[in-house]
Design a protein around this motif. Structure first.
Motif, mmCIF file in Angstrom:
data_model
loop_
_atom_site.group_PDB
_atom_site.id
_atom_site.type_symbol
_atom_site.label_atom_id
_atom_site.label_comp_id
_atom_site.label_asym_id
_atom_site.label_seq_id
_atom_site.Cartn_x
_atom_site.Cartn_y
_atom_site.Cartn_z
ATOM 1 N N GLN A 38 0.828 -1.209 0.000
ATOM 2 C CA GLN A 38 0.000 0.000 0.000
ATOM 3 C C GLN A 38 0.862 1.259 0.000
ATOM 4 N N ALA A 39 1.971 1.247 0.744
ATOM 5 C CA ALA A 39 2.867 2.397 0.743
ATOM 6 C C ALA A 39 3.432 2.641 -0.647
ATOM 7 N N LEU A 40 3.772 1.555 -1.357
ATOM 8 C CA LEU A 40 4.297 1.702 -2.711
ATOM 9 C C LEU A 40 3.234 2.254 -3.650
ATOM 10 N N VAL A 41 1.988 1.793 -3.498
ATOM 11 C CA VAL A 41 0.895 2.330 -4.320
ATOM 12 C C VAL A 41 0.772 3.838 -4.118
ATOM 13 N N SER A 42 0.844 4.298 -2.869
ATOM 14 C CA SER A 42 0.699 5.721 -2.597
ATOM 15 C C SER A 42 1.809 6.520 -3.273
ATOM 16 N N ALA A 43 3.031 5.976 -3.287
ATOM 17 C CA ALA A 43 4.129 6.661 -3.964
ATOM 18 C C ALA A 43 3.912 6.675 -5.472
ATOM 19 N N VAL A 44 3.467 5.553 -6.031
ATOM 20 C CA VAL A 44 3.209 5.455 -7.475
ATOM 21 C C VAL A 44 2.185 6.491 -7.914
ATOM 22 N N ARG A 45 1.196 6.736 -7.056
ATOM 23 C CA ARG A 45 0.120 7.667 -7.405
ATOM 24 C C ARG A 45 0.595 9.118 -7.497
ATOM 25 N N THR A 46 1.834 9.415 -7.110
ATOM 26 C CA THR A 46 2.327 10.794 -7.122
ATOM 27 C C THR A 46 3.366 11.046 -8.210
ATOM 28 N N VAL A 47 3.596 10.067 -9.111
ATOM 29 C CA VAL A 47 4.587 10.246 -10.174
ATOM 30 C C VAL A 47 3.930 10.030 -11.528
ATOM 31 N N ASP A 48 4.553 10.553 -12.586
ATOM 32 C CA ASP A 48 4.059 10.355 -13.939
ATOM 33 C C ASP A 48 4.207 8.897 -14.355
ATOM 34 N N ASP A 49 3.355 8.458 -15.275
ATOM 35 C CA ASP A 49 3.338 7.059 -15.700
ATOM 36 C C ASP A 49 4.641 6.610 -16.342
ATOM 37 N N GLU A 50 5.427 7.524 -16.891
ATOM 38 C CA GLU A 50 6.673 7.143 -17.554
ATOM 39 C C GLU A 50 7.729 6.666 -16.559
ATOM 40 N N PHE A 51 7.565 6.973 -15.287
ATOM 41 C CA PHE A 51 8.502 6.534 -14.263
ATOM 42 C C PHE A 51 7.961 5.268 -13.584
ATOM 43 N N VAL A 52 8.842 4.282 -13.409
ATOM 44 C CA VAL A 52 8.449 3.037 -12.740
ATOM 45 C C VAL A 52 9.360 2.815 -11.539
ATOM 46 N N PRO A 53 8.865 2.182 -10.474
ATOM 47 C CA PRO A 53 9.722 1.942 -9.303
ATOM 48 C C PRO A 53 10.885 1.023 -9.670
ATOM 49 N N HIS A 54 12.077 1.367 -9.215
ATOM 50 C CA HIS A 54 13.206 0.458 -9.403
ATOM 51 C C HIS A 54 13.791 0.020 -8.067
ATOM 52 N N SER A 55 13.477 0.716 -6.964
ATOM 53 C CA SER A 55 13.954 0.249 -5.661
ATOM 54 C C SER A 55 13.102 0.833 -4.549
ATOM 55 N N LEU A 56 13.064 0.108 -3.437
ATOM 56 C CA LEU A 56 12.407 0.599 -2.225
ATOM 57 C C LEU A 56 13.170 0.105 -1.014
ATOM 58 N N HIS A 57 13.114 0.897 0.043
ATOM 59 C CA HIS A 57 13.734 0.539 1.317
ATOM 60 C C HIS A 57 12.745 0.917 2.420
#
Length: 294
Positions: A38-57
């Motif tokens: 859920q935390a990752l979803v919240s971060a995804v919702r604040t960036v443009d679609d052209e950017f994808v997650p590559h790491s999380l800590h």
């Protein structure tokens, strides 16, 4: 049974504030993978679609209550041309239970190589653990009915003698998911907390332990689908002082290395008395069990 799309569905309260819905749970504490997803979803919702997650800590700071929603506060740390960075705090009752930093990348041309996938039997040759009578009522299988989990028997795979603890597990989401790459990334973040800490128990199958996820790091390396078979190649290079370090490499069925995970967890000898309140209770150990000894 709650679909992963529902588990990861968030309500936007403000521009950078989200609320995760509660899900029916047999656990006393919120499953760590749910909070991370859920935390990752919240971060995804604040960036443009052209950017994808590559790491999380992420760090599990306090136990989550599965009966109440978690609010996620996103901080926009950086918006660059190639990389975007976000931090997320998951909050319940005014206290932070989880903290995560996430980096996003547009992708570039560059060198390419990867490790080979270990030689293992096909998942269709292995037992669906949810069908094993001794495991059917275990909390982890009650909680994860939507996931098909198949442990590779040690006698059917090559193990390396210089590694302290090794375990390999095939996992996939049972139902077909929408063709949304971000959903599959967030679903994998949810799944990545499953079974990994259990790899530290392989040399200690007769010990009664209190297990809990403490921190979690993940790198997304190549596109994948969470509803296709993924091989979770897990090792635990060290355990001591009541903690264990675990590592995981995730391959798709074609042998492509799609993600890597590192997690440290609490692995202290279980005590008869209940643990004191505070950080040592960060995540309930209900979702950890000895997969080798059902």
């Amino acid at each position: 049974m709650v679909a992963i799309e529902q588990v990861l569905r968030l309500e936007r309260l403000e521009r950078d504030i989200f609320r995760g819905a509660t899900s029916p749970s047999v656990l006393q504490r919120t499953f760590g993978g749910q909070v991370a997803g859920q935390a990752l979803v919240s971060a995804v919702r604040t960036v443009d679609d052209e950017f994808v997650p590559h790491s999380l800590h992420g760090y599990f700071l306090r136990p989550g209550d599965p009966s109440i929603p978690t609010v996620y506060l996103v901080d926009r740390l950086r918006d660059g041309r190639s990389f975007v960075t976000r931090s997320v705090d998951g909050v319940q009752n005014g206290e932070t239970i989880f903290s995560m930093s996430v980096s996003f990348h547009r992708g570039d041309d560059g060198i390419e190589h990867q490790d080979r996938q270990p030689v293992v039997p096909d998942p269709d040759e292995l037992v669906d653990l949810a069908t094993v009578a001794e495991l059917a009522d275990a909390p982890m299988f009650q909680e994860w009915k939507e996931w098909d989990i198949r442990v590779v028997p040690r006698e059917r795979t090559e193990t390396l003698p210089n590694l302290a603890a090794q375990q390999r597990v095939w996992i996939r989401y049972r139902d077909r998911l929408p063709d949304d790459p971000a959903l599959h990334v967030c679903a994998l973040a949810y799944m990545s907390d499953m079974t990994l800490l259990d790899s530290s128990r392989v040399p200690h199958q007769d010990d009664r332990l209190q297990l809990a996820s403490l921190d979690h790091a993940m790198w997304f390396l190549r596109p994948f689908r969470a509803d296709d078979w993924l091989l979770y190649d897990q090792t635990s290079p060290s355990a001591g002082l009541g903690r264990a370090l675990t590592q995981g490499r995730i391959f798709d069925r074609d042998g492509r290395l799609v993600a890597a995970v590192v997690q440290e967890g609490l692995t202290r000898i279980a005590r008869d008395a209940p643990p004191p309140s505070g950080a040592d209770e960060r995540q309930e150990s209900d979702t950890h069990m000895n997969l080798e000894k059902p």
